[in-house]
Motif scaffolding. Structure first.
Motif, PDB file in Angstrom:
ATOM      1  N   ALA A 146      21.113  -7.771   5.647  1.00  0.00           N
ATOM      2  CA  ALA A 146      20.666  -8.495   6.804  1.00  0.00           C
ATOM      3  C   ALA A 146      19.309  -8.707   6.846  1.00  0.00           C
ATOM      4  O   ALA A 146      18.387  -7.615   6.373  1.00  0.00           O
ATOM      5  N   THR A 147      18.860 -10.025   7.247  1.00  0.00           N
ATOM      6  CA  THR A 147      17.462  -9.867   7.504  1.00  0.00           C
ATOM      7  C   THR A 147      17.269 -10.319   9.022  1.00  0.00           C
ATOM      8  O   THR A 147      17.927 -11.103   9.498  1.00  0.00           O
ATOM      9  N   VAL A 148      16.196  -9.967   9.682  1.00  0.00           N
ATOM     10  CA  VAL A 148      15.916 -10.172  11.135  1.00  0.00           C
ATOM     11  C   VAL A 148      14.412 -10.816  10.695  1.00  0.00           C
ATOM     12  O   VAL A 148      13.378 -10.182  10.381  1.00  0.00           O
ATOM     13  N   PHE A 149      14.072 -11.945  11.282  1.00  0.00           N
ATOM     14  CA  PHE A 149      12.671 -12.610  11.418  1.00  0.00           C
ATOM     15  C   PHE A 149      11.986 -12.318  12.541  1.00  0.00           C
ATOM     16  O   PHE A 149      12.202 -12.471  13.649  1.00  0.00           O
ATOM     17  N   LEU A 150      10.656 -11.849  12.273  1.00  0.00           N
ATOM     18  CA  LEU A 150       9.739 -11.569  13.259  1.00  0.00           C
ATOM     19  C   LEU A 150       8.789 -12.768  13.493  1.00  0.00           C
ATOM     20  O   LEU A 150       8.505 -13.517  12.394  1.00  0.00           O
ATOM     21  N   VAL A 151       8.768 -13.361  14.713  1.00  0.00           N
ATOM     22  CA  VAL A 151       8.237 -14.683  14.829  1.00  0.00           C
ATOM     23  C   VAL A 151       7.069 -14.784  15.730  1.00  0.00           C
ATOM     24  O   VAL A 151       6.894 -13.528  16.501  1.00  0.00           O
ATOM     25  N   SER A 152       6.247 -15.649  15.686  1.00  0.00           N
ATOM     26  CA  SER A 152       4.967 -15.632  16.698  1.00  0.00           C
ATOM     27  C   SER A 152       5.556 -16.151  18.184  1.00  0.00           C
ATOM     28  O   SER A 152       6.326 -17.022  18.093  1.00  0.00           O
ATOM     29  N   GLY A 153       4.939 -15.578  19.046  1.00  0.00           N
ATOM     30  CA  GLY A 153       4.985 -15.982  20.368  1.00  0.00           C
ATOM     31  C   GLY A 153       4.992 -17.444  20.596  1.00  0.00           C
ATOM     32  O   GLY A 153       3.930 -17.958  20.239  1.00  0.00           O
ATOM     33  N   GLY A 154       5.868 -18.044  21.362  1.00  0.00           N
ATOM     34  CA  GLY A 154       5.836 -19.650  21.329  1.00  0.00           C
ATOM     35  C   GLY A 154       6.641 -20.437  20.397  1.00  0.00           C
ATOM     36  O   GLY A 154       7.195 -21.544  20.754  1.00  0.00           O
ATOM     37  N   TYR A 155       6.857 -19.751  19.116  1.00  0.00           N
ATOM     38  CA  TYR A 155       7.678 -20.479  18.384  1.00  0.00           C
ATOM     39  C   TYR A 155       8.982 -20.850  18.961  1.00  0.00           C
ATOM     40  O   TYR A 155       9.698 -19.840  19.345  1.00  0.00           O
ATOM     41  N   PRO A 156       9.638 -21.818  18.543  1.00  0.00           N
ATOM     42  CA  PRO A 156       9.283 -23.063  17.814  1.00  0.00           C
ATOM     43  C   PRO A 156       8.428 -24.265  18.237  1.00  0.00           C
ATOM     44  O   PRO A 156       8.116 -25.158  17.482  1.00  0.00           O
ATOM     45  N   GLU A 157       7.857 -23.718  19.353  1.00  0.00           N
ATOM     46  CA  GLU A 157       6.943 -25.028  20.121  1.00  0.00           C
ATOM     47  C   GLU A 157       5.525 -24.157  19.495  1.00  0.00           C
ATOM     48  O   GLU A 157       5.467 -23.663  18.517  1.00  0.00           O
ATOM     49  N   ALA A 158       4.732 -24.547  20.410  1.00  0.00           N
ATOM     50  CA  ALA A 158       3.267 -24.446  19.920  1.00  0.00           C
ATOM     51  C   ALA A 158       3.143 -22.573  19.857  1.00  0.00           C
ATOM     52  O   ALA A 158       3.598 -21.772  20.761  1.00  0.00           O
ATOM     53  N   TYR A 159       2.305 -22.099  18.828  1.00  0.00           N
ATOM     54  CA  TYR A 159       1.836 -20.653  18.859  1.00  0.00           C
ATOM     55  C   TYR A 159       0.673 -20.772  18.260  1.00  0.00           C
ATOM     56  O   TYR A 159      -0.062 -21.392  17.505  1.00  0.00           O
ATOM     57  N   GLY A 173       1.754 -18.289  10.578  1.00  0.00           N
ATOM     58  CA  GLY A 173       2.583 -19.373  10.733  1.00  0.00           C
ATOM     59  C   GLY A 173       3.466 -18.851  11.924  1.00  0.00           C
ATOM     60  O   GLY A 173       3.533 -17.901  12.570  1.00  0.00           O
ATOM     61  N   GLY A 174       4.785 -19.719  12.101  1.00  0.00           N
ATOM     62  CA  GLY A 174       5.716 -19.354  13.266  1.00  0.00           C
ATOM     63  C   GLY A 174       6.721 -18.262  12.940  1.00  0.00           C
ATOM     64  O   GLY A 174       6.603 -17.144  13.583  1.00  0.00           O
TER      65      GLY A 174
END
Ligand code: AMP
Ligand code: GLY
Length: 426
Positions: A334-347, A380-381
């Motif tokens: 299993a993989t869990v993605f850590l993403v930037s706050g705001g993604y998939p909109e502006a971040y 990146g996002g």
């Protein structure tokens, strides 16, 4: 051999991680790569779409194999560029021709291909700009929800599902009016299919093919599959409902006719085909083709391969694919993605990432990261995919979630429910 890998996502970190562990690999270069690929080989600051710069690099560094990760250079014709250049044409290359990449690069091309070769997919009609006046009456003759797809590549945003006729009429007008630039100069309107999605991958030389482990991707930003679509927030492999009976249908009804179509159309295809499938009433339908591996699916599919990935990939240009068999780890990944706050909109980018050294029992695949001195920064996002193994989906996800807490950066967000819809049938 010296290998040049193109791309800079989590997918490419997974490629680089496997390739660099192969005894067949002398040097690995990644163009342009990220902070994770830098630990597997040498990053080179060249865009995968800058073909002349890639040519010069290949010749200067005695590249013996080129592997393309993302779709953009393929759709732009990088295979044809290499095949058509006397100095490059003898370098073994993995990636389909421009025509093969149209399976992803043009929804209208893919739909016509599926119609011609009897491959199950949603019913559709295609609208070029000049037929805009017919759009409203066509939409009115259909039942909601309405599925509108920009024909060309639109950075994963080109599919819009509208619940009301009014919304669909406005969306069609906006798309044909250039909402996605040239990509939406043509729009495919298709029947809405309701079911569960999963991803199937093959590696092919255009005739023979090898089936890779399947995966399920979680595309929406919010838990419980809510909110806007993203590049993918997590993935699981294997997929419990993709049992032998289902995979037999996929082989007979989807993979084999696709390969037949490629042969009948005499398409040069050396690379991956990613079948985005949806199961409706027990039957698989193609939602989309991609001409590359999936991201984040690669981050669970490749760790399960015990076979030498470089040997497998190189079997394609060297004509040895029919001899290849795969050794696959039966455990769940299993993989869990850590993403930037705001993604998939502006971040925002450039946030320091801490705690990477605290990760235990997970593989941290870097996506949107860069290094500044000793510090890894977000770039990146989608930032980091944490992949773990387990004897159950729950166990694998739990390990990734534990590590998701250990890694920190300003604005970090991730879904805690990856794989949970599958757990009952696990
Ligand atoms: P695509 O970019 O073609 O993968 O589409 C993005 C997402 O839109 C898919 O993963 C599906 O969840 C959804 N989608 C696309 N086509 C259909 C369809 N015909 N019926 C229902 N959902 C769809
Ligand atoms: N995970 C979906 C994609 O790579 O397009």
């Amino acid at each position: 051999m010296n290998v040049l890998l193109l791309g800079n996502g989590g997918r490419e970190h997974a490629f680089a991680w496997k390739i660099s562990g192969s005894p067949l690999c002398s040097r690995l270069y990644i163009a342009p790569g990220n902070a994770g690929t830098a630990s597997c080989g040498e990053n080179v600051p060249i865009s995968p779409e800058d073909f002349p710069a890639l040519k010069a690099f290949c010749l200067e560094h005695s590249i013996g194999f080129v592997v393309v990760g993302p779709e953009a250079p393929l759709v732009k014709g990088i295979y044809d560029y290499f095949a058509g250049d006397p100095e490059l044409r003898d370098i073994p290359f993995l990636g389909p021709s421009r025509e093969g990449a149209q399976l992803e690069g043009s929804k209208a091309y893919a739909k016509a291909f599926m119609r011609e070769f009897d491959i199950p997919t949603a019913a559709y009609r295609e609208f070029p700009t000049k037929q805009l006046p017919e759009g409203p009456s066509y939409l009115a003759s259909q039942a909601p929800p309405y599925v509108l797809k920009a024909d060309g590549l639109a950075a994963g945003k080109g599919v819009v599902i509208c619940q009301t006729l009014e919304e669909a009429q406005l969306e069609l007008k906006a798309m044909l009016g250039g909402k996605f630039g040239q990509a939406s100069a043509r729009v495919v309107i298709e029947q809405f299919l309701s079911g569960i999605e999963f991803s199937v991958f093959i590696l092919t030389d255009g005739k023979s093919w090898v089936l890779l482990p399947e995966a399920k991707d979680y595309k929406r930003i919010g838990e419980g599959d809510t909110g806007p679509n993203t590049g993918g927030m997590g993935a699981v492999s294997p997929v419990p409902f993709a049992d032998e009976a289902m995979m037999e249908k996929v082989r007979k009804q989807i993979i084999e006719p696709t390969i037949r179509g490629i042969q009948q159309r005499k398409i040069s295809y050396h690379g991956f085909i990613f079948f985005g499938l949806i199961v409706v009433g027990g039957a698989p339908f193609v939602i989309e083709y991609n001409c590359r591996m999936g991201d984040p699916e690669t981050e669970v599919v490749f760790p399960r391969l015990r076979s030498d990935l470089l040997e497998l990939l190189f079997a394609v240009p060297s004509g040895r694919l029919p001899e290849m068999t795969l050794d696959v780890d039966p455990r769940f990944a299993a993989t869990v993605f850590l993403v930037s706050g705001g993604y998939p909109e502006a971040y925002e980018k450039g946030k320091p990432i801490d705690g990477l050294s605290l990760v235990e029992n997970s593989i941290p695949f870097h996506a949107g990261t860069t290094r500044e001195g000793e510090q890894v920064l977000t770039n990146g996002g989608r930032v980091l995919a944490l992949t773990s193994f387990g004897d159950s989906i729950e166990e694998a996800v739990r390990t990734s979630l534990k590590n998701a807490e250990r890694v920190s950066f300003d604005g970090k967000y991730y879904r805690r429910d990856i794989g949970f819809d599958l757990v009952i049938s696990d």
